[in-house]
Design a protein around this motif. Structure first.
Motif, short mmCIF file in Angstrom:
data_model
loop_
_atom_site.label_atom_id
_atom_site.label_comp_id
_atom_site.label_asym_id
_atom_site.label_seq_id
_atom_site.Cartn_x
_atom_site.Cartn_y
_atom_site.Cartn_z
N ILE A 1 0.64 -0.98 0.25
CA ILE A 1 -0.13 -0.06 -0.01
C ILE A 1 1.27 1.47 0.31
O ILE A 1 0.86 2.47 -0.75
N GLY A 2 2.40 1.18 1.09
CA GLY A 2 2.84 2.05 1.24
C GLY A 2 2.59 3.84 1.76
O GLY A 2 1.42 3.42 2.69
N LYS A 3 2.96 4.06 2.13
CA LYS A 3 2.81 5.52 3.36
C LYS A 3 2.04 6.36 2.02
O LYS A 3 1.52 7.13 1.17
N SER A 4 0.55 6.43 3.09
CA SER A 4 -0.67 7.58 2.69
C SER A 4 -1.12 6.81 1.73
O SER A 4 -1.62 6.95 0.38
N GLY A 5 -1.00 5.42 1.24
CA GLY A 5 -1.06 4.64 -0.40
C GLY A 5 -0.74 4.97 -1.09
O GLY A 5 -1.69 4.97 -2.23
#
Length: 1223
Positions: free
Chosen positions: A451-455
């Protein structure tokens, strides 16, 4: 999930704004070519003209004309007068003091009102009370109750009028008590008395009595009547849309209460004035009798699913049929399985009504379309656009999507449903042809990294490949990821996600130990330093522990090589920090601190830079002289040398050690350090440091300029020598118990010439009395008579000489006391008290406390015999008397059965009358045993948990209770104790038995079980949020409600078990079924609501949305972040409530969206988009048709003219500045 759409996006926007398109045009300013600049009049609208203002003088022309309403004062003042004869406190000399003043202060603190007291000429008390109305009324009531004498009276009114005096929630009664400053006591409902008691002042009682009689008189005029009318005829009496009953109510002024269809009651209640009420009853009875004669019924079968169409929204269809045909349609309850509909009316109208019923029933149909559930959101479209196209053409069609099911349900008029079904089927076919999905397995521990940081990662993949990626939440621990969209995009997204997952599997995690004190330094201010490290190693994730955890572990995660490099880099950084954290303290005279700092901080700054250290100086107002240096060890040493050299250059500082005995230190320091401070000040402010008290050190350090140090040393030594010669002391050790004898009686010292030695004669047989118990009697004599010493001869010698030594008066008094004791001993007798040995322990009490008490009370000596475990009988032959056979009893005692054994005899010594009394007291302590019959099955409850119950009874009644062993199955419980306590203990035990039997009966009644069948889908609603609903039912009906275990496959999932009293279980069942009935009537509808206004509708902490849900009795669910349709809001509840709630939130959206649109438009005017700034230089704010661009024919406005530039108020003189105008 269910969804319903009514308006298209375009028509919905028009509905919100209520404006024509020309009125809602907004200048976007995205590019200069797209729209023209606004006109001058649009940008700067003119004020209302003078003429218009004069014409509309009555109406406000704008915000300037709004008049400010006067604000009423919230503080009132009232004066009360208490006549002299009614005053409680009449002490004229203590006005403003005493109890009266205390009471006034208490009233002021409790009510918040301000009280002022004054005495009138007639000695009456005037009290002025100021404050808010509530506070004044409460204070007045307290004044009357506490400062005025109270009287009481009774007033009799009919019992049925009492509730009108009390009012709703007792509000009327409280108001009446406050207004009249009285206490009104109304008898309880179960009390047959009709007397109301009023307590207060004479004036207050009269007022209250008058008010109560007024309320009763008002109720006497009103009457209540109940009329029994068959339930089937209620619709005819109410009339279509309740018109007939409203007409009767309006004409007669009578209130008529017809029970609603859902309540199974037949009586109609009339309330009002007697005459008008009789008219209303007559009219209703006439309608009822007429309809009963003329109407007949027919029964028809209508499918259960079509009943709701016959009823219509809010029952409108039934009312419509009643209005048109005069026929009442009776629909079976929703929880009934019956499909029979009964029509009641005049025979000639039944045919028409039947036709309308079938028309209503068949006007709607239900159909379904097969569609995979994953396609549902594509069918709905973004913000419901696709669905809106269908619902716009056929607004009466309700389209429902059920989550997890591969079908779509359509409901509405038959023709419209068929058309909508065709369109949706075509849409489904098209989507299946051009859409695809795939599911991939990736370990859930990698999901958050995907997903990663903040999507960031997942949003990039979605945008790049035009797909939808569904990752399960962490709580599910599922590895399945679903990708939906264009077939090619789906494959590309799948490939990239699998590559990312593969790369993560090759990563490693390393824990780095770094002391927590360095974490903040490594992170840096606002995260600057850690950002540099992350930029240097972008593939490594660095996680610091939460400061609250006090952990030293920093976690690094990423590719193996990068993690190793990052570890080495951070270890080097930590090593540097450790090296730079060495700290030393340097004591420097306070007067030289400013020289070390230098002008403008030049010196200290130079030392810091050259030594590369951190130097902290104490604050100017601090008494501390210590300068702290922090940095590398070598650098700190260099900085210290430089600072000390500055001090040395500035003054000739010397340090001397002086040896002074530690015992003199306190006397040299003086009270609160005054003596040593005077020496330090006299010798130029030198520093004299004494060692810590208790250290045993004799060394005193003197530091300062050489001449001053020498002067201080001489003074200190001279003073020490003087103290030592004048304060010679000798320590004499004496035990604390002898101190009072050294002091003497009355605080005077015992003088040597006052000590005498005397003797007296005491018979040796009495010596033991004085010396037993470690000489207790002698100790008492010594304490009482000034420490006189009494010496008895040693045991074994037959001497009768007793020596006394002490003060002359004390010796004489002690001799007299000893003589009194001897006389008592001479008068003593010894008697025997026979008590069986087995009771001796009980008679003695814990640690002999009972015997000690008797000994003290009667001044006697009590001796218990030695314990005899196995008495050995005498073997001497008994003497034959009167020809008896000696073999009959070998022990002489056995020959006399009534004689006590030696081990049973207790000896009491003392004065005769005291011994007799002590004997009676001992015999009273002998325990007695009685037996009580208690059913065996109650024994364990009497014993209680871990014996707590029986211990409590034994402690309470001071007895011993013996419960037989369980294997004996005996009903007899033995109670042993003092005769005085046995009756109470027996009564207490029997009372406990009664309580336990009552509890058993109650337990049997409470264990009644009742099962109710409820569809499992309603269980969560019955339970309520955090169990609120089911807890309320449990508490209200005092029952236990058990829901089926979801994990137990053998247990029926639709059975709810209720346990409690039979009556309560039935009431709880009815309450649950009522909730189920309401839930079955509920519907869910989706409404598109612009996501920009969601936050305002929800309100702070959900306060606003909770208020809406409570007001309309509905449940409103907003979409979660990341939902496919962020505008889709679901409203659940009864149909009519859902419609009202939707209307309300749409109105709110219209109101809030206007603010949002205005705000966005203003943002565009105020600050252009960043990419526009880079394209071309801004032209600034441009308007058309401005006055300065007008042709020469138009006259420019005269700025000095009051006509063209009117003022808003009084003229203000220009402010002149002392230095002239601003430039």
């Amino acid at each position: 999930m269910s969804s319903v759409a009514v308006l298209t996006q375009e028509s919905f926007a028009e509905h919100r704004s209520g404006l024509v398109p020309q009125q809602i045009k907004v200048a976007t300013l995205n590019s200069e070519e797209e729209s023209d600049p606004p006109t001058y009049k649009d940008a700067f609208p003119p004020l209302p003209e003078k003429a218009a203002c004069l014409e509309n003088a009555q109406e406000p022309a704008g915000v300037w004309n709004n008049k400010i309403r006067p604000i009423k004062a919230s503080v009132i003042t009232q004066v009360f007068h208490v006549p002299l004869e009614e005053r409680k406190y009449k002490d004229m000399n203590q006005f403003g003091e005493g109890e009266q003043a205390k009471i006034c202060l208490e009233i002021m603190q409790r009510t918040g009102a301000h009280l002022e007291l004054s005495l009138a000429k007639d000695q009456g008390l005037s009290i002025m009370v100021s404050g808010k109305l509530d506070a004044v009324m409460k204070a007045r009531k307290d004044i009357v109750a506490r400062l005025q004498t109270q009287a009481s009276a009774t007033v009799a009114i009919p019992k049925e009028h009492h509730r009108f005096v009390i009012g709703k929630n007792g509000e009327k009664l409280q108001d009446l008590e406050l207004k009249t400053a009285t206490k009104i006591q109304i008898p309880r409902p179960d009390d047959a008395s009709n007397q109301i008691r009023i307590t207060g002042t004479k004036e207050g009682i009269e007022k209250a009595r008058h008010e109560v009689l007024l309320i009763s008189a008002e109720q006497d005029k009103r009457a209540v009547e109940r009329l029994e009318v068959e339930k089937a005829f209620h619709p005819f009496i109410a009339g279509p849309y309740n018109r007939l009953v409203s007409e009767i109510m309006q004409e007669t002024g009578t209130r008529i209460n017809i029970p609603p269809p859902s309540v199974n009651r037949t009586e109609i209640v009339f309330t009002g004035e007697k005459e008008q009420l009789a008219q209303a009853v007559a009219r209703v009875r006439k309608v009822y009798e007429e309809k009963k004669k003329r109407t007949t019924t027919i029964a028809v079968e209508v499918r259960k699913s079509q009943h709701k169409y016959v009823i219509g929204p809010k029952g409108n269809s039934l009312q419509e049929i009643l209005e048109r045909t005069g026929v009442s349609v009776e629909i079976p309850p929703s929880d009934s399985t019956s499909e029979t509909v009964i029509l009641r009316g005049e025979p000639e109208k039944l045919g028409q009504a039947l036709t309308e019923v079938y028309a209503k029933a068949n006007s709607f149909t239900v159909s379904s379309v097969s569609a995979p559930s994953w396609l549902h959101r594509f069918i709905i479209g973004k913000k419901g656009q696709n669905l809106a196209k269908i619902t716009q053409q056929m607004p009466k069609v309700h389209i429902e999507f059920t989550e997890g099911e591969d079908r779509i349900t359509l409901e509405g008029p038959t023709e419209d449903v068929n058309v909508a079904q065709e369109q949706i089927e075509a849409m489904v076919k098209d989507l299946i042809n051009r859409m695809d999905y795939v599911e991939i397995n990736i370990d859930h521990k990698f999901h958050r990294h995907l997903i990663g940081k903040s999507g960031a990662n997942i949003n990039r993949i979605k945008d790049q490949y035009k797909v939808s990626v569904r990752i399960p939440p962490d709580s599910e621990k599922s590895n399945l990821i679903r990708i939906e969209g264009d077939p090619q995009g789906v494959q590309q997204a799948k490939r990239e996600l699998l590559e990312l997952a593969s790369r993560m599997e090759n990563e490693r995690t390393k824990d780095l130990i770094i002391e927590q004190r360095f974490h903040r330094t490594i992170i840096g201010q606002k995260g600057e330093r850690i950002r540099e490290i992350r930029d240097k190693f972008p593939e490594v994730i660095i996680n610091f522990p939460d400061p609250a955890q006090k952990s030293d572990i920093v976690q690094l995660r990423g590719p193996k090589n990068e993690v190793e490099k990052c570890t080495k880099y951070m270890q080097k950084m930590v090593a540097d920090l450790v090296e730079n954290s060495y700290s030393i303290s340097v004591p420097i005279f306070k007067q030289f601190h400013k020289n070390i700092i230098g002008k403008g901080g030049a010196n200290i700054k130079k030392i810091r830079e050259e030594s590369n250290t951190k130097i902290d100086l104490p604050a100017e107002n601090s008494n501390s002289e210590t300068i702290i240096i922090t940095g590398k060890r070598a650098n700190c040493e260099a900085a210290r040398s430089r600072i000390l050299s500055i001090q040395k250059d500035l003054a000739n500082i010397a340090e001397v050690e002086v040896s002074i005995p530690a015992k003199l230190h306190n006397s040299l320091i003086g009270t609160k350090g005054r003596l040593i401070r005077s020496i330090m000040e006299e010798c130029g402010g030198v520093h004299i440091h004494f060692p810590v008290e208790g250290s045993g050190s004799d060394t005193v350090i003197i530091r300062g300029p050489s001449s001053d140090v020498e002067k201080a040393r001489k003074q200190l030594l001279h003073l020490a020598e003087e103290k030592q010669t004048k304060s010679f002391t000798v320590d004499i050790r004496a035990k604390p118990e002898y101190h009072k004898f050294l002091i003497g009686k009355g605080g005077g010292n015992i003088r040597k010439d006052n000590v005498v030695e005397d003797y007296m004669l005491v018979d040796p047989k009495h010596h033991r009395h004085f010396v037993i118990r470690r000489g207790q009697v002698l100790r008492e004599i010594a304490e009482e008579y000034g420490g006189v010493m009494v010496s008895f001869p040693r045991s074994g010698t037959q001497s009768d000489k007793v020596t006394l030594k002490g003060a002359k008066d004390c010796v004489e008094a002690a001799k007299k006391r000893i003589q009194e004791i001897i006389e008592d001993l001479e008068a003593q007798v010894t008697i025997e008290c026979a008590i069986p040995q087995k009771f001796h322990r009980s008679v003695m009490g814990p640690k002999g406390s009972k015997i000690q008490q008797i000994t003290r009370d009667y001044n006697v000596q009590i001796k218990f015999p030695d314990r005899e475990e196995n008495p050995v009988h005498s073997v001497e032959p008994a003497v034959q008397e009167n020809g008896d056979d000696a073999g009959e009893g070998r022990d002489g005692k056995e020959a006399e059965p009534g004689s006590p054994r030696r081990c049973d005899i207790i000896v009491i010594s003392g004065r005769k009358e005291k011994c007799e009394a002590a004997k009676e007291a001992l015999e009273a302590l002998v325990p007695v045993t009685i037996e009580v019959e208690v059913p065996f099955d109650l024994h364990r409850y009497i014993i209680g948990q871990k014996g707590s119950g029986i211990r409590k009874m034994m402690d309470e009644f001071e007895v011993n209770i013996h419960v037989p062993a369980p294997e004996l199955q005996s009903d007899i419980i033995a109670i042993t104790g003092l005769a005085a306590n046995l009756d109470r203990a027996k009564a207490g035990l029997l009372e406990r038995v009664k309580e336990l039997q009552a509890e058993q009966e109650d337990r049997a009644l409470r264990s009644f079980k009742l099962s109710v069948t409820v569809d499992p889908k309603y269980h969560p609603k019955i339970i309520g949020r955090k169990g609120a609903v089911i807890t309320q039912i449990r508490l209200e009906h005092d029952v236990n409600i058990q829901f089926p275990d979801k994990d137990d496959g053998n247990q029926p999932q639709d059975q709810i078990t209720i346990t409690g009293y039979e009556k309560n279980t039935e009431a709880a069942r009815d309450a649950i079924l009522k909730i189920v009935g309401e839930l079955e009537q509920m519907v869910s509808e989706d409404v598109p609501l612009d996501h920009r206004v969601h936050a305002r509708i929800i309100g702070a902490r959900g306060k606003a949305i909770r208020k809406i849900m409570d007001e309309f009795k509905v449940d409103i669910r907003f979409p979660q972040s990341g939902a496919p349709d962020p505008n889709c809001v679901t409203v659940t509840g009864l149909p009519e409530n859902v419609e009202e709630a939707i209307d309300h939130i749409l109105n709110l959206e219209e109101e809030y969206l206007a603010d949002v649109v205005d705000s966005e438009a203003l943002q565009l005017y105020v600050k252009p988009a960043p990419h526009e700034e880079s394209k071309a230089p801004s032209r600034g704010f441009v308007v058309r048709d401005a006055p300065w661009t007008a042709s020469s024919s138009e006259k420019a406005p005269d700025m000095s003219s009051s006509e063209e530039f009117p003022s808003f108020g009084a003229q203000v003189a220009p402010k002149t500045l002392p230095w002239g105008p601003k430039r």
